[in-house]
Design a protein around this motif. Structure first.
Motif, short mmCIF file in Angstrom:
data_model
loop_
_atom_site.label_atom_id
_atom_site.label_comp_id
_atom_site.label_asym_id
_atom_site.label_seq_id
_atom_site.Cartn_x
_atom_site.Cartn_y
_atom_site.Cartn_z
N ILE A 171 -95.09 -14.33 -33.93
CA ILE A 171 -96.21 -13.95 -33.44
C ILE A 171 -96.68 -14.60 -32.37
O ILE A 171 -96.91 -16.07 -32.60
CB ILE A 171 -96.95 -12.97 -33.53
N LYS A 172 -96.84 -13.88 -30.75
CA LYS A 172 -98.01 -14.90 -29.97
C LYS A 172 -99.24 -14.35 -29.75
O LYS A 172 -99.91 -13.13 -30.22
CB LYS A 172 -97.75 -14.05 -28.50
N VAL A 173 -100.49 -15.16 -30.54
CA VAL A 173 -102.30 -15.39 -30.07
C VAL A 173 -102.46 -15.68 -29.51
O VAL A 173 -102.23 -16.23 -28.70
CB VAL A 173 -102.54 -15.51 -31.47
N LEU A 174 -103.04 -15.00 -28.56
CA LEU A 174 -104.27 -15.04 -27.34
C LEU A 174 -105.63 -15.24 -28.09
O LEU A 174 -105.82 -14.52 -28.95
CB LEU A 174 -103.72 -14.15 -25.84
N TYR A 175 -106.24 -16.08 -26.98
CA TYR A 175 -107.95 -16.47 -26.93
C TYR A 175 -107.84 -16.46 -26.05
O TYR A 175 -108.13 -16.92 -25.19
CB TYR A 175 -108.72 -17.13 -28.39
N PHE A 176 -109.86 -15.67 -25.88
CA PHE A 176 -110.59 -15.19 -24.32
C PHE A 176 -112.03 -15.13 -24.68
O PHE A 176 -112.41 -15.75 -26.18
CB PHE A 176 -109.94 -14.12 -23.93
N ALA A 177 -112.13 -16.29 -23.37
CA ALA A 177 -114.22 -15.78 -22.98
C ALA A 177 -114.33 -16.87 -24.41
O ALA A 177 -113.92 -18.00 -24.67
CB ALA A 177 -114.38 -15.30 -22.99
N LYS A 178 -115.34 -17.07 -24.64
CA LYS A 178 -116.36 -17.66 -26.10
C LYS A 178 -115.24 -17.79 -26.92
O LYS A 178 -115.47 -19.07 -27.51
CB LYS A 178 -118.12 -17.06 -25.98
N LEU A 179 -114.65 -16.63 -27.40
CA LEU A 179 -113.94 -16.97 -28.57
C LEU A 179 -112.60 -18.02 -28.50
O LEU A 179 -112.45 -19.07 -29.23
CB LEU A 179 -113.31 -15.32 -28.86
N ARG A 180 -112.41 -18.78 -26.99
CA ARG A 180 -111.24 -18.93 -26.94
C ARG A 180 -111.84 -20.64 -26.76
O ARG A 180 -110.90 -21.70 -27.53
CB ARG A 180 -110.76 -18.72 -25.68
#
Lengths: 157, 85
Positions: free
Chosen positions: B3-12
């Motif tokens: 799977i592909k996992v993406l992280y955004f904003a503060k979590l990134r």
């Protein structure tokens, strides 16, 4: 196109003209523009940066517009949301709704903003004298979306 | 499965990466399972994805719940509650 995500500014007059173009069945047009405040949580804000989830953002906004079309008797709707670096006073978001009578356009416009604020994947980061910080989601935004009274799809894993 | 996992904003920023490909054992995975799996990676991950922390998720660009199934080849994203508009 009823939904756009862009770094450039937008022009209310041009957007209203575009949504009205070629039709005479419209009786009311409602627009909302969200702008960058120079003060948040008591601190001066010098820059606001908007991050988003490319791909999902457009899909989420289109789903929100579809939902509004299903719930309200509107003829058309348009959402423009900016991303990237913004300064106090800059425009962030535009929602336009048109209908035969004003009531449905007012309601649909407010619904679109309330849903957008809790369901569209945008995140704000602001620069203040104390440094950079991510803007926290507000409970009042959840409450505003919840009053439209439908199943919560925001997700909380 | 993969799977592909993406992280955004503060979590990134907390986990230090914006995207990755994850190889997982072939079985029925949910969003909550993936989140638990990622927490085992170390302090930054455990903190960012801690239970009780407001983390939202999407599977294939649709808002998801803890119990949402994650199929092979899915794009899964984790992020804080949204703050647009």
């Amino acid at each position: 196109m009823s939904v756009r995500v862009q770094t450039e500014d937008f022009d209310l007059g041009a957007e209203v003209a575009a949504i009205r173009a070629g039709r005479t069945d419209i009786g009311g047009i409602v627009s909302f523009i969200g702008t960058v405040r120079d003060l948040n949580e008591g601190d001066a804000v010098s820059t606001l940066t908007l991050e988003h989830y490319p791909g999902m953002t457009e899909r989420a906004l289109e789903a929100i517009v579809d939902e509004a079309r299903g719930r309200f008797d509107i003829l058309d709707a348009r959402v423009v949301h900016r991303i990237g670096r913004l300064a106090p006073g800059d425009q962030i978001v535009l929602v336009i709704t048109v209908s035969t009578h004003r009531g449905e356009a007012f309601a649909a416009c407010e619904f679109l903003m309330d849903y957008l604020k809790t369901r569209a994947p945008f995140w704000k980061k602001e620069v203040t004298p104390a440094g950079e910080r991510w803007v926290d989601a507000r409970e009042s935004d959840d409450d505003a979306a919840a009053r439209w009274n439908c199943a919560d799809e925001r997700g909380a894993p | 499965m993969k799977i592909k996992v993406l992280y955004f904003a503060k979590l990134r920023e907390q986990v230090g990466i914006d995207a990755e490909t994850l190889e997982l054992a072939q079985r029925a995975w949910t969003v909550a399972d993936i989140r638990t799996h990622l927490r085992s990676r170390g302090a930054a991950w455990a903190e960012a994805l801690a239970e009780g922390k407001a983390v939202r998720a999407a599977v294939n660009q649709q808002m998801a719940q803890a119990g949402t199934a994650v199929p092979d080849g899915a794009e899964v994203a984790f992020f804080p509650p949204v703050t647009g508009g």
